[in-house]
Motif scaffolding. Structure first.
Motif, PDB file in Angstrom:
ATOM      1  N   GLU A   1       1.326   4.138   1.416  1.00  0.00           N
ATOM      2  CA  GLU A   1       0.936   4.952   2.565  1.00  0.00           C
ATOM      3  C   GLU A   1       2.127   5.790   2.985  1.00  0.00           C
ATOM      4  O   GLU A   1       3.239   5.591   2.507  1.00  0.00           O
TER       5      GLU A   1
ATOM      6  N   ARG B   1       0.855  -1.192   0.000  1.00  0.00           N
ATOM      7  CA  ARG B   1       0.000   0.000   0.000  1.00  0.00           C
ATOM      8  C   ARG B   1       0.887   1.237   0.000  1.00  0.00           C
ATOM      9  O   ARG B   1       1.838   1.310   0.783  1.00  0.00           O
TER      10      ARG B   1
ATOM     11  N   ARG C   1       4.077   1.210   9.978  1.00  0.00           N
ATOM     12  CA  ARG C   1       3.341   1.413   8.714  1.00  0.00           C
ATOM     13  C   ARG C   1       4.338   1.479   7.560  1.00  0.00           C
ATOM     14  O   ARG C   1       5.175   2.368   7.520  1.00  0.00           O
TER      15      ARG C   1
HETATM   16 MG    MG Z   1      -4.861   1.521   6.888  1.00  0.00          MG
END
Ligand code: MG
Ligand code: ATP
Length: 434
Positions: free
Chosen positions: A121, A119, A127
């Protein structure tokens, strides 16, 4: 020339950290097997349409986080095709369930997966742009019991068991029901009406979400918005009797099994396909990215991607966050012992290299962890290398090769002795407990 580095949001996992990853995966496999799950491995890229339909066009994932490209045709017979690196694995599993007609067995498909997801991000602690998920799904025809609240409770109980066996302490389980596909539009209307007079006082994200996807307002973390959100109508009050009863049965089964949880009225989760039960396990030690895992029921997903009716429930754990949690816990206890080899074999001269490799092969086949030196090294250099990497050193010169009696020095005690090759493995294995 500038040096090349791993791409932003990706990283290399090195030993000894990789040992922790393997431990987590081994515990997952062991626990899931006891609940009779089998492993599935789906491709890392899929047709973009799978995620557009299966995750939802309006989600953050599909609208801005996917790695998508137009794949060129290599032959006249091929068409260009839009492909995407999987941002999550549930859609792929359900596609495979449909493609292989797994529902025709009349049984529940119980599948787990372990693998990378992608992803785009903003990278931060916990993350990443490539991260790993461990997840599982229970899918099947209604007559196989796929809608039973016992399935939801069993999955949650399995997760509690997994975290306990892994040794993660201090987790919190939050559950909610987002209702059926009939309840949800009703609640969204109620929410829109309630938001209308207050939305102008909320953050810009909430103002946008109120238009595009009002449920997501409940996710807002901005402190100033919290009193407004807490005063909004609750989804629990929009559920019909069947949904309310389903949720009550999930709670009752959890109570009976002793798994602690709290009912979080604001837990709506990011993917559009969730129906009824949603849940999250969080951990305080993780900071802002505090979700260890999330999941829920997705009764309409199979139909949304062109399959038969096949209700299901599943979850995805962030393996990176499990690692962070365990590392933090272990730092509070004692440092994990560094990985050391059982022994270091030092050939005394290049002529002994072949015999040294043969000895290493024998010991490794007996289950020992062996570092192999090199016959061009001086003795001092061999000792230094051995002291850094192994518990002991085995000297292999011409005499030793001929007699089969080897010289072994054990670093912990400083003792040096002559040992017949046949007794070597036992002696070295015994050093592990000293
Ligand atoms: Mg998320
Ligand atoms: P979050 O609120 O942390 O963004 P999410 O709602 O996007 O999570 P899911 O899509 O349900 O989460 O993914 C399940 C789990 O995967 C999360 O609980 C988290 O542990 C992990 N996860 C999700 N995105 C990332 C990421 N970019 N990097 C590392 N782990 C992630």
């Amino acid at each position: 020339m500038s040096t090349l580095k791993a791409v932003r949001g990706t990283r290399d996992l090195l030993p000894p950290e990789t040992a922790l990853w393997n431990r987590i995966e081994a515990v997952a496999r062991s626990v899931f097997a006891r609940y009779n799950f089998g492993e599935i491995r789906t491709p890392i890229f899929e047709d973009t349409a799978l995620f557009a339909r299966g995750v939802g066009e309006e989600t953050d994932i599909v609208s801005k986080e996917m790695y998508t490209w137009e794949d060129r045709a290599r032959a006249q017979s091929e068409k260009t095709q839009s492909l995407t690196l999987r941002p999550e694995n549930t859609a792929g599993v359900v596609r495979a369930y449909i493609e292989h007609k797994l529902g025709e067995t009349g049984q529940l498909a119980k599948l787990y997966y372990i693998g990378p997801q992608f992803r785009r991000e903003r990278p931060q602690k916990g993350r990443y742009r490539q991260f790993s998920q461990i997840g599982a799904e229970v899918i099947g025809p209604t007559h196989a019991g796929s809608e039973s609240p016992l399935r939801d409770a069993e999955v949650l109980e399995m997760l509690a068991t997994f975290l306990d066996e892994l040794g993660i302490t201090g987790w919190t389980l939050k559950i909610n029901s987002v209702g059926s596909s009939a309840d949800r539009p009703r609640y969204i209307e109620t929410l829109r009406t309630a938001l209308a007079p207050v939305v102008s006082q909320m953050c810009p994200d909430c103002q946008r979400r109120a238009e595009t996807n009002p449920l997501r307002v409940l996710d807002c973390k901005i402190p100033e918005d919290q009193p407004i959100i807490d005063a909004l109508p609750r989804i629990a009050d929009s559920l019909d009797e069947a949904s309310r009863d389903h949720f009550a049965q999930v709670c009752a089964a959890l109570d009976a099994s002793g798994v602690p949880y709290t009912h979080d009225h604001r837990l709506v989760r990011g993917l559009d396909y969730y129906t009824r039960t949603t849940f999250e396990f969080t951990h305080g030690g993780l900071g802002a990215q505090n979700a260890l895992l999330g999941g829920g029921r997705y009764d309409g997903l199979s139909e949304a991607i062109g399959g038969p009716k096949a209700p299901g429930i599943g979850f995805a754990m962030g393996e990176d966050r499990l690692v962070l949690t365990l590392q933090a816990q272990e730092a509070n206890q004692k440092a994990a012992p560094p990985q050391v080899a059982d022994t270091y074999i030092a050939p005394l001269g290049p002529a002994q290299n072949p015999a040294a490799l043969a000895l290493a092969r024998t010991l490794r086949r007996q289950g020992l962890r062996v570092e192999l030196g090199d016959g061009t090294f001086r003795l001092k250099k061999s000792f230094e290398a051995a002291d850094k990497t192994a518990r002991s050193i085995v000297l292999l010169g011409e005499d030793e090769a001929q007699s089969g009696i080897l010289t072994v020095k054990v670093f912990a005690t400083g003792s040096q002795s002559k040992v017949p090759q046949t007794e070597l493995a036992d002696l070295l294995a015994g050093l592990r407990n000293t």
